[in-house]
Design a protein around this motif. Sequence first.
Motif, PDB file in Angstrom:
ATOM      1  N   SER A  53       0.875  -1.035   0.225  1.00 28.76           N
ATOM      2  CA  SER A  53       0.067  -0.022   0.090  1.00 28.76           C
ATOM      3  C   SER A  53       1.034   1.432   0.012  1.00 28.76           C
ATOM      4  CB  SER A  53      -0.844  -0.229   1.109  1.00 28.76           C
ATOM      5  OG  SER A  53      -0.010  -0.045   2.369  1.00 28.76           O
ATOM      6  N   SER A  54       0.220   2.420  -0.698  1.00 30.79           N
ATOM      7  CA  SER A  54       1.152   3.568  -0.676  1.00 30.79           C
ATOM      8  C   SER A  54       1.011   4.295   0.643  1.00 30.79           C
ATOM      9  CB  SER A  54       0.794   4.539  -1.706  1.00 30.79           C
ATOM     10  OG  SER A  54       1.453   5.475  -2.009  1.00 30.79           O
ATOM     11  N   PRO A  55       2.144   5.004   1.329  1.00 32.29           N
ATOM     12  CA  PRO A  55       3.355   5.081   0.712  1.00 32.29           C
ATOM     13  C   PRO A  55       4.036   3.650   0.935  1.00 32.29           C
ATOM     14  CG  PRO A  55       3.174   6.052   3.103  1.00 32.29           C
ATOM     15  CD  PRO A  55       1.730   5.874   2.709  1.00 32.29           C
ATOM     16  N   VAL A  56       4.874   3.331  -0.029  1.00 32.05           N
ATOM     17  CA  VAL A  56       5.513   2.054  -0.079  1.00 32.05           C
ATOM     18  C   VAL A  56       6.863   2.379   0.842  1.00 32.05           C
ATOM     19  CG1 VAL A  56       6.714   0.372  -1.578  1.00 32.05           C
ATOM     20  CG2 VAL A  56       4.413   1.438  -2.416  1.00 32.05           C
ATOM     21  N   HIS A  57       6.913   1.442   1.789  1.00 32.64           N
ATOM     22  CA  HIS A  57       8.254   1.769   2.450  1.00 32.64           C
ATOM     23  C   HIS A  57       9.353   0.562   1.820  1.00 32.64           C
ATOM     24  CE1 HIS A  57      11.053   2.304   5.731  1.00 32.64           C
ATOM     25  NE2 HIS A  57      11.153   0.904   6.051  1.00 32.64           N
ATOM     26  N   ILE A  58      10.546   1.496   1.521  1.00 33.96           N
ATOM     27  CA  ILE A  58      11.545   0.957   1.031  1.00 33.96           C
ATOM     28  C   ILE A  58      12.753   0.812   2.014  1.00 33.96           C
ATOM     29  CG2 ILE A  58      10.804   1.004  -1.395  1.00 33.96           C
ATOM     30  CD1 ILE A  58      13.087   3.196  -1.777  1.00 33.96           C
ATOM     31  N   GLU A  59      13.731  -0.300   1.902  1.00 30.04           N
ATOM     32  CA  GLU A  59      14.831  -0.217   2.529  1.00 30.04           C
ATOM     33  C   GLU A  59      15.906  -0.923   1.750  1.00 30.04           C
ATOM     34  OE1 GLU A  59      14.560  -2.792   6.105  1.00 30.04           O
ATOM     35  OE2 GLU A  59      12.691  -1.792   6.658  1.00 30.04           O
ATOM     36  N   MET A  60      17.028  -0.014   1.463  1.00 31.79           N
ATOM     37  CA  MET A  60      17.947  -0.469   0.505  1.00 31.79           C
ATOM     38  C   MET A  60      19.553  -0.660   1.067  1.00 31.79           C
ATOM     39  SD  MET A  60      17.095   3.217  -1.312  1.00 31.79           S
ATOM     40  CE  MET A  60      16.986   4.020   0.422  1.00 31.79           C
TER      41      MET A  60
ATOM     42  N   PHE B 146      25.969  -1.943  -9.899  1.00 33.61           N
ATOM     43  CA  PHE B 146      25.362  -1.450  -8.597  1.00 33.61           C
ATOM     44  C   PHE B 146      23.879  -0.796  -9.126  1.00 33.61           C
ATOM     45  CE2 PHE B 146      29.690  -1.498  -7.754  1.00 33.61           C
ATOM     46  CZ  PHE B 146      29.484  -1.963  -6.539  1.00 33.61           C
ATOM     47  N   ARG B 147      22.957  -1.795  -9.738  1.00 35.68           N
ATOM     48  CA  ARG B 147      21.513  -1.581 -10.206  1.00 35.68           C
ATOM     49  C   ARG B 147      20.709  -2.745  -9.883  1.00 35.68           C
ATOM     50  NH1 ARG B 147      18.818   1.316 -14.362  1.00 35.68           N
ATOM     51  NH2 ARG B 147      17.090   0.243 -14.996  1.00 35.68           N
ATOM     52  N   SER B 148      19.607  -2.798  -9.386  1.00 31.84           N
ATOM     53  CA  SER B 148      18.744  -3.781  -9.253  1.00 31.84           C
ATOM     54  C   SER B 148      17.256  -3.214  -9.134  1.00 31.84           C
ATOM     55  CB  SER B 148      19.053  -4.377  -7.800  1.00 31.84           C
ATOM     56  OG  SER B 148      17.977  -5.373  -7.572  1.00 31.84           O
ATOM     57  N   SER B 149      16.505  -4.116  -9.812  1.00 25.32           N
ATOM     58  CA  SER B 149      15.024  -3.744  -9.983  1.00 25.32           C
ATOM     59  C   SER B 149      14.058  -4.551  -9.307  1.00 25.32           C
ATOM     60  CB  SER B 149      14.576  -3.682 -11.395  1.00 25.32           C
ATOM     61  OG  SER B 149      15.293  -2.649 -11.849  1.00 25.32           O
ATOM     62  N   ILE B 150      12.875  -4.367  -8.858  1.00 24.39           N
ATOM     63  CA  ILE B 150      11.679  -5.044  -8.135  1.00 24.39           C
ATOM     64  C   ILE B 150      10.386  -4.533  -8.968  1.00 24.39           C
ATOM     65  CG2 ILE B 150      12.931  -5.706  -6.003  1.00 24.39           C
ATOM     66  CD1 ILE B 150      11.111  -3.717  -4.707  1.00 24.39           C
ATOM     67  N   ALA B 151       9.484  -5.273  -8.714  1.00 23.43           N
ATOM     68  CA  ALA B 151       8.091  -5.040  -9.476  1.00 23.43           C
ATOM     69  C   ALA B 151       7.340  -5.183  -8.059  1.00 23.43           C
ATOM     70  CB  ALA B 151       7.582  -5.985 -10.278  1.00 23.43           C
ATOM     71  N   VAL B 152       6.428  -3.947  -7.793  1.00 18.22           N
ATOM     72  CA  VAL B 152       5.412  -3.952  -6.687  1.00 18.22           C
ATOM     73  C   VAL B 152       4.076  -3.783  -7.272  1.00 18.22           C
ATOM     74  CG1 VAL B 152       7.128  -3.353  -5.191  1.00 18.22           C
ATOM     75  CG2 VAL B 152       5.913  -1.619  -6.525  1.00 18.22           C
ATOM     76  N   ASN B 153       3.073  -4.159  -6.489  1.00 16.24           N
ATOM     77  CA  ASN B 153       1.833  -3.919  -6.837  1.00 16.24           C
ATOM     78  C   ASN B 153       1.042  -3.260  -5.786  1.00 16.24           C
ATOM     79  OD1 ASN B 153      -0.704  -4.036  -7.993  1.00 16.24           O
ATOM     80  ND2 ASN B 153      -1.127  -6.187  -7.756  1.00 16.24           N
ATOM     81  N   VAL B 154       0.907  -1.658  -6.078  1.00 13.41           N
ATOM     82  CA  VAL B 154       0.156  -0.959  -5.155  1.00 13.41           C
ATOM     83  C   VAL B 154      -1.354  -1.110  -5.290  1.00 13.41           C
ATOM     84  CG1 VAL B 154      -0.173   1.744  -4.345  1.00 13.41           C
ATOM     85  CG2 VAL B 154       2.038   0.701  -5.222  1.00 13.41           C
ATOM     86  N   GLN B 155      -1.744  -1.454  -4.061  1.00 11.83           N
ATOM     87  CA  GLN B 155      -3.409  -1.798  -3.977  1.00 11.83           C
ATOM     88  C   GLN B 155      -4.101  -0.548  -3.362  1.00 11.83           C
ATOM     89  OE1 GLN B 155      -4.585  -5.638  -3.165  1.00 11.83           O
ATOM     90  NE2 GLN B 155      -2.889  -6.140  -4.409  1.00 11.83           N
TER      91      GLN B 155
ATOM     92  N   ALA C 236      13.085   4.875   2.961  1.00  9.02           N
ATOM     93  CA  ALA C 236      12.224   5.894   2.517  1.00  9.02           C
ATOM     94  C   ALA C 236      10.968   5.406   2.346  1.00  9.02           C
ATOM     95  CB  ALA C 236      12.839   6.540   1.321  1.00  9.02           C
ATOM     96  N   ASP C 237      10.028   6.344   2.289  1.00 10.33           N
ATOM     97  CA  ASP C 237       8.452   5.979   1.675  1.00 10.33           C
ATOM     98  C   ASP C 237       8.378   6.681   0.460  1.00 10.33           C
ATOM     99  OD1 ASP C 237       8.093   4.342   4.141  1.00 10.33           O
ATOM    100  OD2 ASP C 237       7.750   6.286   5.287  1.00 10.33           O
ATOM    101  N   LEU C 238       7.716   5.797  -0.433  1.00  6.73           N
ATOM    102  CA  LEU C 238       7.326   6.381  -1.579  1.00  6.73           C
ATOM    103  C   LEU C 238       5.932   6.676  -1.774  1.00  6.73           C
ATOM    104  CD1 LEU C 238       9.733   4.217  -3.950  1.00  6.73           C
ATOM    105  CD2 LEU C 238       9.931   6.516  -3.267  1.00  6.73           C
ATOM    106  N   ASP C 239       5.492   7.714  -2.381  1.00  7.86           N
ATOM    107  CA  ASP C 239       3.874   7.677  -2.569  1.00  7.86           C
ATOM    108  C   ASP C 239       3.833   7.423  -4.244  1.00  7.86           C
ATOM    109  OD1 ASP C 239       2.911   8.677  -0.201  1.00  7.86           O
ATOM    110  OD2 ASP C 239       3.886  10.949  -0.442  1.00  7.86           O
ATOM    111  N   LEU C 240       3.270   6.084  -4.314  1.00 10.19           N
ATOM    112  CA  LEU C 240       2.809   5.598  -5.568  1.00 10.19           C
ATOM    113  C   LEU C 240       1.318   5.347  -5.748  1.00 10.19           C
ATOM    114  CD1 LEU C 240       5.527   2.929  -5.676  1.00 10.19           C
ATOM    115  CD2 LEU C 240       5.629   5.178  -6.828  1.00 10.19           C
ATOM    116  N   ALA C 241       0.885   5.666  -7.137  1.00 11.26           N
ATOM    117  CA  ALA C 241      -0.590   5.424  -7.487  1.00 11.26           C
ATOM    118  C   ALA C 241      -0.874   3.898  -7.349  1.00 11.26           C
ATOM    119  CB  ALA C 241      -0.947   5.968  -8.907  1.00 11.26           C
TER     120      ALA C 241
END
Length: 193
Positions: free
Chosen positions: A97-104, A184-193, A157-162
Amino acid sequence: TRSVEPVQPRCLRGIIAGQQPSIALHSTSAVMKVLSKACANALAQKACLIKPTAKISVYTKVQQAAAAALVSSTLLAAPALADGVQFVAPGTSKAVSSPVHIEMNVSGMQVRPAADGLIPGTGHFHVLIDTSEQHEEGELIPFDDTHKHYGKGQTAADLDLAPGKHTLTLQFANALHESYGLKFRSSIAVNVQ
C-alpha cells in the motif's frame, strides 16, 4: 616451561568442534567484530584459565586460534555476497500500500552523504520509478519525479505511488550523482493496492 592448552572462548568452542556458526557473517568487518569480541572475552577469562606463571602469550594464542577457526568456518558456511545493490524491503512482486516503505542495501561500497564529496568506494542511493533507463557507469542520473535521490545517505524511505503495478530500480551513484553502472543496479516489481 609448561604446556598450556589454548584458550577457547565459549563462542568459538562449537566452531572449533566442527559445528556450523550460529550467526551469518557476510563481510570482513563482521568477521573482525566477532573476532575482536571473542579475543576480548578470552583475555578477560585468562586469569581463571591459565596460571600467571605460564610463559605464553595468551593474546597471540587466542588470536591465532580464533582467527583460524572463525574465518575458515565462516567462509565455508556463509555464501559470499556479490558487490551490488538490493532492496531489503519490499520483496519483489509484493502487494503493498502507498506510501511504499523501501529499505536499501549496498555491498562492496559504503553509503555516504553526497555533501561529503567524492570519496572512492562511497555513494548514495537513487530510486528510478517506472523507467527502463539503464545508466552506464559515469552517467549522470537526472533530477525529476521518476528519479528519487537519497543524497543525505538514507537507506530507507517512503514512496507515494498510485495504485497499480510499478517497477522500482535501485541505482547507486557517487557524490556527483554519476552512476556506478549496471553492477550497482537492481529492480523489483510491486503492486500498489
